[in-house]
Design an enzyme around this catalytic site. Sequence first.
Site, PDB file in Angstrom:
ATOM      1  N   THR A 123       0.827  -1.219   0.000  1.00 33.94           N
ATOM      2  CA  THR A 123       0.000   0.000   0.000  1.00 33.94           C
ATOM      3  C   THR A 123       0.858   1.264   0.000  1.00 33.94           C
ATOM      4  O   THR A 123       2.001   1.251   0.482  1.00 33.94           O
ATOM      5  CB  THR A 123      -0.908  -0.007   1.255  1.00 33.94           C
ATOM      6  OG1 THR A 123      -1.514   1.265   1.407  1.00 33.94           O
ATOM      7  CG2 THR A 123      -0.130  -0.313   2.527  1.00 33.94           C
ATOM      8  N   ASP A 124       0.275   2.360  -0.472  1.00 36.83           N
ATOM      9  CA  ASP A 124       0.976   3.654  -0.400  1.00 36.83           C
ATOM     10  C   ASP A 124       1.037   4.169   1.044  1.00 36.83           C
ATOM     11  O   ASP A 124       1.790   5.089   1.345  1.00 36.83           O
ATOM     12  CB  ASP A 124       0.301   4.688  -1.312  1.00 36.83           C
ATOM     13  CG  ASP A 124      -1.167   4.954  -0.986  1.00 36.83           C
ATOM     14  OD1 ASP A 124      -1.727   4.285  -0.092  1.00 36.83           O
ATOM     15  OD2 ASP A 124      -1.754   5.850  -1.623  1.00 36.83           O
ATOM     16  N   GLU A 125       0.235   3.562   1.946  1.00 38.33           N
ATOM     17  CA  GLU A 125       0.190   4.073   3.324  1.00 38.33           C
ATOM     18  C   GLU A 125       1.493   3.863   4.083  1.00 38.33           C
ATOM     19  O   GLU A 125       1.710   4.480   5.123  1.00 38.33           O
ATOM     20  CB  GLU A 125      -0.974   3.425   4.091  1.00 38.33           C
ATOM     21  CG  GLU A 125      -2.302   3.709   3.432  1.00 38.33           C
ATOM     22  CD  GLU A 125      -3.511   3.519   4.345  1.00 38.33           C
ATOM     23  OE1 GLU A 125      -3.327   3.389   5.558  1.00 38.33           O
ATOM     24  OE2 GLU A 125      -4.621   3.526   3.814  1.00 38.33           O
ATOM     25  N   TYR A 150      -1.874  -0.482  11.095  1.00 39.31           N
ATOM     26  CA  TYR A 150      -2.012  -1.159   9.789  1.00 39.31           C
ATOM     27  C   TYR A 150      -0.804  -0.856   8.908  1.00 39.31           C
ATOM     28  O   TYR A 150      -0.141  -1.771   8.403  1.00 39.31           O
ATOM     29  CB  TYR A 150      -3.307  -0.702   9.091  1.00 39.31           C
ATOM     30  CG  TYR A 150      -3.308  -1.005   7.603  1.00 39.31           C
ATOM     31  CD1 TYR A 150      -3.357  -2.323   7.139  1.00 39.31           C
ATOM     32  CD2 TYR A 150      -3.227   0.015   6.638  1.00 39.31           C
ATOM     33  CE1 TYR A 150      -3.337  -2.612   5.772  1.00 39.31           C
ATOM     34  CE2 TYR A 150      -3.214  -0.266   5.281  1.00 39.31           C
ATOM     35  CZ  TYR A 150      -3.265  -1.583   4.862  1.00 39.31           C
ATOM     36  OH  TYR A 150      -3.230  -1.869   3.503  1.00 39.31           O
ATOM     37  N   LYS A 154       2.191  -3.305   7.390  1.00 39.55           N
ATOM     38  CA  LYS A 154       2.438  -3.487   5.954  1.00 39.55           C
ATOM     39  C   LYS A 154       3.881  -3.086   5.618  1.00 39.55           C
ATOM     40  O   LYS A 154       4.533  -3.720   4.788  1.00 39.55           O
ATOM     41  CB  LYS A 154       1.460  -2.658   5.116  1.00 39.55           C
ATOM     42  CG  LYS A 154       0.032  -3.137   5.134  1.00 39.55           C
ATOM     43  CD  LYS A 154      -0.171  -4.533   4.565  1.00 39.55           C
ATOM     44  CE  LYS A 154      -0.063  -4.610   3.063  1.00 39.55           C
ATOM     45  NZ  LYS A 154      -0.421  -5.952   2.542  1.00 39.55           N
TER      46      LYS A 154
END
Length: 335
Positions: A123-125, A150, A154
């Site tokens: 993810t970009d997060e 989260y 990741k």
Amino acid sequence: MKLLVTGGAGFIGSNFIRYWLERYPNDQITNLDKLTYAGHLSSTKDFEKNINYKFVQGDICDSEVVNSLIKDTDIVVNFAAESHVDRSIVGPKDFLNTNVIGTQVLLDASLKHNIKRFHHISTDEVFGALNLESKDKFNENTVYNPRSPYSASKAASDHIVRAYFHTYGLPVTISNCANNYGPYQDPEKFFARSITNLIEGKEVFIYGDGKYVRDWLYVEDHCSAIDLIINKGKIGETYMVGGLTEDISNEEIAKLMVSYFKKDESYLKYGKDRLGHDRRYAVDWSKIKSELGWEPKHDFQSWLTKTIEWYKENEWWWKPLKDQAEELYKKTGQV
Ligand code: NAD
Ligand code: TDX
């Protein structure tokens, strides 16, 4: 080819299996999914009887089941994850187990059985948050700075995937994708929650001031990016995948949805914000464009409308999930 897709009863995984079976009808896919609150066999109904598709209920942290499946696999595509930021704030432990330990169990088995490719969906997060005022975008060289349980889990999974490439030579690729929208998204997530609320005649719930920005990508474009990376991507490389939106805020998206339903702005309900809410994400996808020729094909305005229509036509799919989703928000006070 034989693929092991993990998390294929979830939103993106089920869309990916559908996409892959249509394009590569001779490939065999095994879907390993634990069926957590986020996994729904109803999302696989249209292809569950395909002779080249098999479902196994199991946990990616369980090395016995993982080894028994990977010994007969060419490519692993790892979607399985605890994926919901709000749930990670309520209870981080499952996120570390599945996203970190589970990924490591898959990597170990992939190494043991000499698979041809391990593709990790991220993810970009993991890059943290950008300022609302800036024009910056995340790219493959952006320093990791995750800020929720989260995104931290990741980020850890990305690092361990890269470590297996550098240390053991496992043939890995990683994609860090922006926010997806489309069919079969759990009504816990912003897009699906807002649309299904409006279908039920309720308001859209907007966290804080609503001036939070994400980069939005139609899920099929994500699938086509993964396809290209698996077929043409360079081993050991990471690819950013993003959409066609330019700094659209949650509030603006909610207004578009409300206007589709011909409602006025009294259907926007502003309320309690998410803890540690990341202000802005934006993705620079020039590397995958220049190296692999990928581009998103689905423009936001038309595919927002088509997504709304899908939820209107498929109440059978989301209605049974709606109560469970709203239970979470009753706990967080975001109702
Ligand atoms: P999702 O929550 O809809 O689906 C996750 C699936 O994984 C579910 O079917 C669940 O049952 C399964 N699962 C969870 N724990 C498991 C375990 N221990 N063993 C086996 N299966 C397990 O998630 P999603 O939105 O489809 O996201 C899929 C992947 O894409 C995730 O890795 C996520 O981090 C990543 N991603 C999502 C988005 C997005 O906008 N949704 C954007 C970028 C990246
Ligand atoms: O009711 C809501 N109202 C609201 O304003 C909900 C559920 C969310 N929001 C806001 C929070 C975010 O700014 O909308 C934005 C999107 O929220 P989510 O749908 O929960 O997505 P996000 O937190 O951005 O994370 C998603 O995209 C990146 C996925 O869940 C992750 O798995 C992925 O990595």
